[in-house]
Design an enzyme around this catalytic site. Structure first.
Site, mmCIF file in Angstrom:
data_model
loop_
_atom_site.group_PDB
_atom_site.id
_atom_site.type_symbol
_atom_site.label_atom_id
_atom_site.label_comp_id
_atom_site.label_asym_id
_atom_site.label_seq_id
_atom_site.Cartn_x
_atom_site.Cartn_y
_atom_site.Cartn_z
ATOM 1 N N GLY A 1 5.044 8.665 -1.639
ATOM 2 C CA GLY A 1 4.918 9.218 -2.983
ATOM 3 C C GLY A 1 3.703 10.119 -3.033
ATOM 4 O O GLY A 1 2.720 9.885 -2.336
ATOM 5 N N ALA B 1 -1.555 9.652 -2.678
ATOM 6 C CA ALA B 1 -0.363 9.417 -1.848
ATOM 7 C C ALA B 1 -0.248 7.935 -1.529
ATOM 8 O O ALA B 1 -1.254 7.219 -1.464
ATOM 9 C CB ALA B 1 -0.445 10.225 -0.557
ATOM 10 N N ASP B 2 0.962 7.482 -1.366
ATOM 11 C CA ASP B 2 1.201 6.101 -0.946
ATOM 12 C C ASP B 2 2.471 6.047 -0.097
ATOM 13 O O ASP B 2 3.459 6.708 -0.418
ATOM 14 C CB ASP B 2 1.364 5.177 -2.164
ATOM 15 C CG ASP B 2 1.270 3.718 -1.753
ATOM 16 O OD1 ASP B 2 0.137 3.236 -1.544
ATOM 17 O OD2 ASP B 2 2.324 3.075 -1.598
ATOM 18 N N THR B 3 2.419 5.289 0.995
ATOM 19 C CA THR B 3 3.525 5.255 1.945
ATOM 20 C C THR B 3 4.014 3.829 2.163
ATOM 21 O O THR B 3 3.193 2.922 2.338
ATOM 22 C CB THR B 3 3.077 5.839 3.312
ATOM 23 O OG1 THR B 3 2.613 7.175 3.102
ATOM 24 C CG2 THR B 3 4.212 5.861 4.326
#
Lengths: 188, 188
Positions: free
Chosen positions: B104, B67-69
């Site tokens: 994501g 995950a990436d924010t």
């Protein structure tokens, strides 16, 4: 000035703790009955005020916070379910649809009374009967208005929200912060 | 099947724990650089996939979550601030306005790769310089994209959200649950 949360809800206590507030918890017995003809916003505002007044009578020098939360779906007001069957019926009714969560707030102090409410719209994805049964098995639904907790496993069900998330958990924090600021209590 | 969270974020770990998931945490080093010309949805999807692939290479039989924010405001992508001054500048830019948070997601398994992303719109109330300084003093902003944490004192700043709340915390739980179900991992 002493700050009192007039609610026994562990979730409200956790939220106020998350804000770093110093407060005491004195749950109102909440035996006031609301007028059942009221619309949800007025209903939760009246119940929040009744809870705060009950505690403020014994603590007239404190700032007292009262709150009450209901779920409104298709014109019906959902409180806490009394049985597995009632919880399942509520969750089937919320499945794949959008409902509203209303929390009423009251902040009482020697300076007077303030009340307000917030609405958050919540959209659930479609739930299978198996998911509903498995969710009830977790024990989460039974002490919560509308038979779900937004800050728990039911996060899997919530596709979308519009409004204040913490309102759904039981305390609209942004509005509460503004009301407390009006009586000189700064959380930040 | 073994489930691995390829992220060092304590908030992502807490969210997955909240869902009752059994999992192991193996943070990706995340040294991949994204193409800076990408729009936020594609940027976070690419970074989430790179993190998941890095860990899946060593654990090809597991289900791996990446995950990436990022926070996107006025066309600028905000990551984690590197100083008090940068945090203050980010918070002044978010004050009284609406921005977007993109996370994501990538779920890798022996069956293949899935990716996706979620957008949540967040509206801040106007913040005074005093509030911004007091908030930075709490230490909350410094390890967070956009210089705030939705699940913390900054709840006081958030007037309204549209989308998945947990997406703002760093993991869109409803979407993640659906992606995991596709590879046979049921959280409920």
């Amino acid at each position: 000035m002493k700050l009192i949360l007039a609610s026994g809800s562990p979730r409200r206590r956790e939220l106020l703790t998350m804000l770093g507030a110093q407060f005491e918890t004195i749950p109102a017995r909440g035996e006031e009955r609301a007028d059942p003809s009221l619309a949800p916003p007025q209903l939760v505002e009246q119940l929040a005020l009744a809870k705060a007044r009950e505690v403020a009578r014994m603590h007239p020098d404190a700032v007292v916070i009262g709150a009450d939360t209901v779920v409104s779906a298709d014109g019906a007001v959902l409180g806490k379910p009394h049985s597995r069957e009632e919880a399942a019926a509520m969750l089937r009714g919320l499945s794949g649809r959008t409902h509203s969560v209303f929390t009423g707030l009251a902040v009482l102090s020697p300076e007077g009374e303030q009340t307000g409410w917030e609405e958050t719209r919540v959209t659930f994805c479609p739930l299978s009967d198996r998911e509903i049964e498995a969710y009830i098995d977790t024990g989460e639904p039974l002490d919560k208005a509308g038979a779900y907790g937004a800050q728990g496993i039911a996060a899997l069900f919530v596709e979308r929200m519009e409004g204040d998330f913490f309102n759904v958990v039981g305390l609209p924090l942004c509005r509460l912060g503004k009301m407390l600021k009006m009586v000189g209590v700064r959380l930040l």
